[in-house]
Write an enzyme that holds these catalytic residues in place. Sequence first.
Site, PDB file in Angstrom:
ATOM      1  N   HIS A 175       0.852  -1.205   0.000  1.00 46.68           N
ATOM      2  CA  HIS A 175       0.000   0.000   0.000  1.00 46.68           C
ATOM      3  C   HIS A 175       0.876   1.240   0.000  1.00 46.68           C
ATOM      4  O   HIS A 175       1.931   1.278   0.640  1.00 46.68           O
ATOM      5  CB  HIS A 175      -0.966  -0.003   1.196  1.00 46.68           C
ATOM      6  N   GLU A 188      -4.835   1.298   2.774  1.00 45.86           N
ATOM      7  CA  GLU A 188      -4.664   0.264   3.803  1.00 45.86           C
ATOM      8  C   GLU A 188      -4.746   0.863   5.188  1.00 45.86           C
ATOM      9  O   GLU A 188      -5.295   0.254   6.107  1.00 45.86           O
ATOM     10  CB  GLU A 188      -3.315  -0.435   3.609  1.00 45.86           C
ATOM     11  N   GLU A 189      -4.170   2.044   5.366  1.00 46.99           N
ATOM     12  CA  GLU A 189      -4.191   2.672   6.687  1.00 46.99           C
ATOM     13  C   GLU A 189      -5.611   3.021   7.127  1.00 46.99           C
ATOM     14  O   GLU A 189      -5.849   3.232   8.306  1.00 46.99           O
ATOM     15  CB  GLU A 189      -3.318   3.934   6.681  1.00 46.99           C
TER      16      GLU A 189
END
Length: 886
Positions: free
Chosen positions: A188, A234-235
């Site tokens: 990511h 993703e975070e």
Amino acid sequence: MEGAAVRRMRAGAPQVPSWGAEVPDGLGEEEEKKRLRPPPRSSSLPSRGGGSGLRESRLLPPMLLYLLAHWLLVLLSLRQLMLLPSPGHFSAPRAREYLEHITGLGPRPVGSPANEILTVNYLLGQIKAIERDCSEVHTISVDVQRPTGTFSLDFLGGFTSYYDNITNIAVKLEPRHGAAHAVLANCHFDSVANTPGASDDAVSCAVMLEVLHGLSRSSDQLKHAVVFLFNGAEENVLQASHGFITQHPWAKLVRAFINLEAAGVGGKELVFQTGPENPWLVQAYAAAAVHPFASVVAQEVFQSGVIPSDTDFRIYRDFGNIPGIDLAFIENGYIYHTKYDTPDRILTESIQRAGDNIFSVLKYLATSDQLAHSSEYRHGNIVFFDVCGLFVMVYPAREGAVINSIVAAAAVLYLGRKFFKPRNGGVGRMKDLVYGTGIMLISWFSALVTVLILAVVVSLAGQSLSWYTHFYVSFLLYGSAALAKLIFVHALAKKYYFVTSSEQYLGELFFDVSLMSWCLILSLFIYNGLCSAYIFALWVAFPMLTKLWSRREFTEKGPTLKFAIMYVLGLFIPYLHSMYHVWAVFEMFTPILGRSGTEIPPDAVLASLIAACTIFLTSYFINFIYLANSTKKSILALASVSAIMLLLVCSGIFFPYSSDPANPKPKRIFLQHTTRTFHGLDGNVVKKDSGIWINGFDYTGISHITPHMPEITDDIRAPCDDAPFCGFPWFLPVHFLIRKNWYLPAPEVPVAKRTEFLMRSKETMPWGSTRLKFEITGPSHMTLYVRTHNGSSLSTWSLGDGVPVAGPGGDYFVFYSHGLQAPSWHFWIEVKSSGEQPGGVVTVAVASHYFFGEDQKTPELEELKPRFPKWCFPSGWVCTYDLFVF
């Protein structure tokens, strides 16, 4: 006491007459009892004809050298990033150029131009350049996906996620004739706010770009496709991977995946999760990885939920039903998710070894026959571990269970041979085994209690985390205390309980106690089907073999120095392997304790870990306490070290944090400049305030900050209002981990456009519930909180799979994000109530988070952040919290 002495005398018999040899058969009962009776303590067996037992001064130096040799070997293995030469297919310098370009774009939170435009354009440009150099045997296809979706997770107590128009860049490398199957590589490129995100996860994307470059230029044709997914969210709790695996047309081709992650900055990338089942994947990694580093122990620890983290692995496994391999950098987690996570801290050797491994494993999978028929190899778990980074041991879990059971059975036979033959002591020796086991358990318990008492003293003295920057302090303080207490308890038992037994007999007895203890633990692990049982099998098998190897020396000459050397050399392999894992445990867990919240005392956790490791690593050396003529000097030295360290720690000489540019270990602080607005049932504002909401992510709170910033004291502790999540804008549902926070009064936030929250309709459904439809227009990150009133319940909603997921406190948490542009967020909830509710049936609140752009900054935040000490990492942004009652 006299009766106890007689019992000890009989129990200690087998080794008195002939240096531990067995008593001949054919004796009458009285004669046998006489032979089994030990002499008085003054007649204990000599060692080499003089003294009674090993001298402490002769025993300690080789033991210390033994420990030092193991530690140096572990450091050599773990610090030497590349034990074998690189094959040359992967260029780390070129990957570093990619890394520096990506991080040079600044922080990349979802929705920001840096993430959605600049990084995307850079990646597409590099992929286009790679495509131009692609060999004739392969083709490259590129697709930019902007998915919208929703799902629920049981992570952090349970919550629901909704995403809109986020970004994925999918690249498919396949044979020119096409492919029906694919292996997925995932990284990511987004980062958390205010951090460059070099290790998490820009370096993985740089590695993937270079792997794509190398594979595409190769003249060796692949059998299957390789899909490189550069995911841009993703975070935001794994949203982009969900969008790909549930919506992208290429997802149906994927038969396996490799996920590249980070929990630290550089070092070795650890395989810490595989499967589910599909042992062929681990076998592929073992066959192909050039510089392996893998552990089934890490897998079982991570999947137990002890580590409060998750990766895209979960999404592909749970929503795609696809097996995979999860890798992560684990070293130096102190600067993970901070401003110090920069490219210069990642060694080129780390990039090279990661690239070599990913290149080789992907190529192996893309040319294997197993990938196309992966369902045929699905069943069964697997035991895997690397041997000092040189190679990986892999075997099916069912075979491991058989091996472990054989080892356990051999231990039972070994012990049974001693305790069920009258000539070897019979019932008396069995009683001694029970008493010895009790003493062993008492020593373990007292060691744990001792270090916990020390941890409480340190915490009450306000010196928690004193070892955070000076890790040796923790071992000198807690390790010395644990070891001193272990030795002390056994020394007391030797002096006052086993008063008439010989050293040789007691040495034998406590070896058997240790063997039985680990045999029981091994059996427990086998029963629960845990693959990590192999470690305990090592701690049963090798000591038994060692005992057989050294038996002649011991029985003929007693506890000599030669016997001690033979004994410790026989334990070399399990000891080295265990210390290898002990290093990994502390490498991962120590930094986590600096961001584990205000409710978990880190000293108690670390002290318990150190005590457990001390017990684990010393269990087969307890018998030397009984073989030695004295342990007074060891106890005194260890106790003195611990006492001195306690005084030094409590004096405050060891400061927890460091701003050293070469090795920073900062304190993490979140600063959220917030305006809170509470509306009543009639829609009117009943309360409104503004302030800077301060969260410290470790147990020390603000105790070290107040001397530098006198306005931040416990006088401004944030109250917990009667509102969802206490009326504050939590970005993630971690309120149960961080209960201490502070609210510094400040002016209202000057955002250009406030969040709009509208109830579009209220409808009574035929089945009796009330459906409320809402519309929210706001920034790229919002969190929604729902709390039903007494007599009401949330029956369903349009989010997730339709089943509302409540968190630990009963409130419902929804994480929302969108990409560069998105329409208003529309959703509905249904509430059931048991009659009229004059105060309303449900409270709904929305928090808006401004992570980038001009709205992220306020004069108050910009004035406050530089005033924090240099050893702090204050991460600030602007929030609003709006509450409504319906």
